[in-house]
Design an enzyme around this catalytic site. Structure first.
Site, PDB file in Angstrom:
ATOM      1  CG  ASP A 312     -36.017 -40.167  20.241  1.00 57.11           C
ATOM      2  OD1 ASP A 312     -35.760 -39.640  19.150  1.00 57.11           O
ATOM      3  OD2 ASP A 312     -36.296 -41.374  20.356  1.00 57.11           O
ATOM      4  CD  GLU A 313     -33.918 -43.356  23.197  1.00 57.16           C
ATOM      5  OE1 GLU A 313     -34.246 -44.074  24.163  1.00 57.16           O
ATOM      6  OE2 GLU A 313     -34.039 -43.738  22.025  1.00 57.16           O
ATOM      7  CD1 TRP A 454     -41.830 -47.153  21.482  1.00 62.00           C
ATOM      8  CD2 TRP A 454     -40.718 -46.450  19.671  1.00 62.00           C
ATOM      9  NE1 TRP A 454     -41.781 -45.777  21.517  1.00 62.00           N
ATOM     10  CE2 TRP A 454     -41.114 -45.318  20.423  1.00 62.00           C
ATOM     11  CE3 TRP A 454     -40.003 -46.254  18.490  1.00 62.00           C
ATOM     12  CZ2 TRP A 454     -40.813 -44.012  20.024  1.00 62.00           C
ATOM     13  CZ3 TRP A 454     -39.706 -44.955  18.102  1.00 62.00           C
ATOM     14  CH2 TRP A 454     -40.105 -43.854  18.862  1.00 62.00           C
ATOM     15  CD  GLU A 456     -36.976 -50.707  19.361  1.00 62.48           C
ATOM     16  OE1 GLU A 456     -38.218 -50.850  19.414  1.00 62.48           O
ATOM     17  OE2 GLU A 456     -36.374 -49.735  19.859  1.00 62.48           O
TER      18      GLU A 456
HETATM   19  C1  ACM Z   1     -38.547 -42.799  22.559  1.00 62.32           C
HETATM   20  O1  ACM Z   1     -39.124 -43.734  23.097  1.00 62.32           O
HETATM   21  N1  ACM Z   1     -37.233 -42.839  22.370  1.00 62.32           N
HETATM   22  C2  ACM Z   1     -39.261 -41.603  22.129  1.00 62.32           C
END
Ligand code: ACM
Length: 540
Positions: A312-313, A454, A456
């Protein structure tokens, strides 16, 4: 008691009989040979909560019987409580889910690890349940890279997943901000890559740092333990080694992997802020060989049929400035360096294929060509997944605007570090993986869906629990139960009637339905609220 005796996820078929069956210290547990694993788990779990020994007995004579019924699917079960508890299952997974249902029927105290009341007996309502999963892949992704989650908490998280009949844990093990898996051949990945100097406090956009080192990693034995603990609970652990972006921690440990200035004039440290990072891996034989060696150790520890390579990204800035990347693109006959992204992932996917494993990737890889047999995790909305289904690939749906559990649960300032789109309990309960194209006969297979956590902005296991529950309870019902029976108000009666008490018995610090408790708030730590805009799907 409401319908289904408060079970979550709701079973496909349920009928209540009359009265209750008493279990006591003399209750025995028997299982057909194929179902010894779930018997061992049930004996431990129920033995812990009740304090009983739960002696073994021949399968057809025991008080609690786990019987193989080959006419059922491997994950399906029937639970009959009359003069005995009889769980019939197509395989060990089905028997395990039947055992989970039995524990739920026994009440929240059955989910504790030691007895809390001196009871003579425990009673199970006489019921008849027939049950099976809607999807074969019922996933949760945990980001243990941004904030490390200590092993004990991972094990506990797996136990709570199992209570919800979830069966895939995707572990995001590497990112710019940390590398969490011991790799014997490359010790600096954890010596250097497993910790950072400090971290963004809240949204990186606020420009505030906490001034406090953060780190941690799992030894290979820790990971073997996690895998085995999960397998006992019929959960597959998919490891993710994210390439070629999200790799700054690895580049900090081994600078030769990076695509930054070739003269080494800009060494990087493990990244201290969140957001999308321009630091990426160089498209070189050096980095491919390095990651092949890493993957050799990964496949040795994780038996999962899929290994995730992320993908990703990936900003192109460094490749556009790199002579090596330009040369590689030319050699491959690519129009520009953008094609290197899926080529690089494809090279490592080939290596995994030699190991007999399929590759899981985030849906960006579909923009430039997917590896053979890839499993596509569609996070940028639904389109990447639908496109992959059209091309014949396996797909797991996890669209950011629906199933990202780091996103705020309500539109108020009390939510701790409020980021992303408002993603309420009701909204996740109403999730459907293929809106508008249900029933289409795609060449590819929709294996299921996944909630992504996630981290963070989730800097501790307590914050992960707050973000995950009870939304994951609602999601488990979407992944498991018959969608035709879905009714949010009725779900709420089961949630508040018994399921929150189950979470409490397991020690889960969920978000109260009325909003965060004072100690769950983070006043003064800035988030980044977004309104959903399909054109603007950028994280963080
Ligand atoms: C993602 O949320 N970058 C997979």
């Amino acid at each position: 008691m409401s319908a289904f005796h408060q079970l979550i996820p709701a079973p496909w078929s349920f009928s209540a009989g009359t009265g209750e069956l008493e279990l006591d210290a003399g209750t025995s547990v028997g299982a057909d040979p194929e179902l010894r694993g779930p018997r061992r788990w049930l004996t431990r779990a129920l033995g812990g909560a009740t304090g009983w020994d739960l002696a073994p007995a021949p399968a057809r004579e025991a008080g609690i019987r786990l019987l193989l019924d080959p006419s059922l699917d491997a994950e399906a079960y029937r639970l009959e409580v009359s003069d005995a508890v009889v769980i019939s299952a197509g395989g060990a997974a089905g028997a395990f889910y039947g055992a989970q249902t039995l524990l739920q029927l026994l009440g929240p105290a059955a989910l504790r690890q030691a007895p809390v009341v001196a009871v003579e007996g425990w009673s199970v309502p006489r019921v008849s349940v027939e049950d099976k999963p809607r999807f074969g892949y019922r996933g949760t992704m945990l980001d243990v890279a941004r904030h490390f989650m200590p092993k004990d908490n991972v094990l506990r998280f797996i136990e709570v997943m199992a209570m919800h009949k979830l069966n895939v844990l995707h572990l995001h093990l590497t990112d710019d901000q940390g590398w969490r898996m011991q790799i014997n051949r490359y010790p600096k990945l954890t010596e250097t890559g497993a910790w950072r100097r400090e971290s963004s406090l809240g949204s990186w956009r606020a420009g505030v740092f906490d001034g406090r080192p953060h780190g941690g990693f799992y030894t290979q034995d820790d990971l073997r333990e996690i895998v085995a603990f999960a397998a006992d609970r019929h959960i597959t652990v998919i490891p993710e080694i994210d390439v070629p972006g999200h790799s700054q921690a690895a580049i900090a440990a081994y600078p030769e992997l990076g695509a930054g200035p070739a003269d080494g004039s800009s060494p990087v440290e493990v990244w201290t802020r969140w957001g999308i990072n321009e630091t990426v891996l160089e498209v070189s034989e050096t980095s491919l060989e390095f990651y092949r060696n890493v993957l050799d150790e990964v496949v040795e520890i994780f038996p999962s049929p899929w290994i995730s390579l992320g993908g990703d990204e990936v900003p192109l800035t460094q490749w556009q400035a790199s002579a090596q990347a330009q040369a590689k693109a030319a050699e491959l006959g690519l129009d520009d360096v953008s094609g290197l992204h899926s080529w690089f992932v494809g090279q490592l996917a080939l290596h995994l294929k030699h190991h007999g494993r399929a590759t899981s990737v985030w849906d960006e890889i579909g923009d430039g060509g997917l590896p053979d047999g890839a499993l596509v995790a569609s996070w940028r909305g639904y389109e990447g997944g639908i496109d992959a289904l059209r091309k014949g690939y396996d797909v797991v749906m996890c669209p950011e605007h629906k199933l990202y559990l780091d996103h705020r649960q309500a539109d108020g300032d009390d939510e701790p570090v409020p980021v992303g789109f408002v993603t309420t309990l009701q909204a996740v309960y109403e999730f459907e993986p293929l809106p508008g194209v249900e029933g289409t006969d795609f060449p590819g297979r929709l294996l299921g869906a996944q909630a992504n956590i996630w981290s963070e902005h989730l800097d501790s296991p307590r914050r992960v629990q707050f973000a995950a529950f009870p939304r994951l309870s609602a999601i488990s019902e979407v992944f498991w139960s018959n969608p035709a029976g879905r009714d949010y108000d009725e779900f709420l009666t089961r949630l508040t009637g018994a399921h929150l008490a189950r979470l409490e018995a397991m020690g889960v610090e969920y978000r109260p339905l009325s909003g965060p408790a004072p100690w769950q708030q983070r006043p003064g730590v800035e988030g980044w609220k977004r309104d959903y805009d399909a054109e603007q799907l950028v994280r963080n």
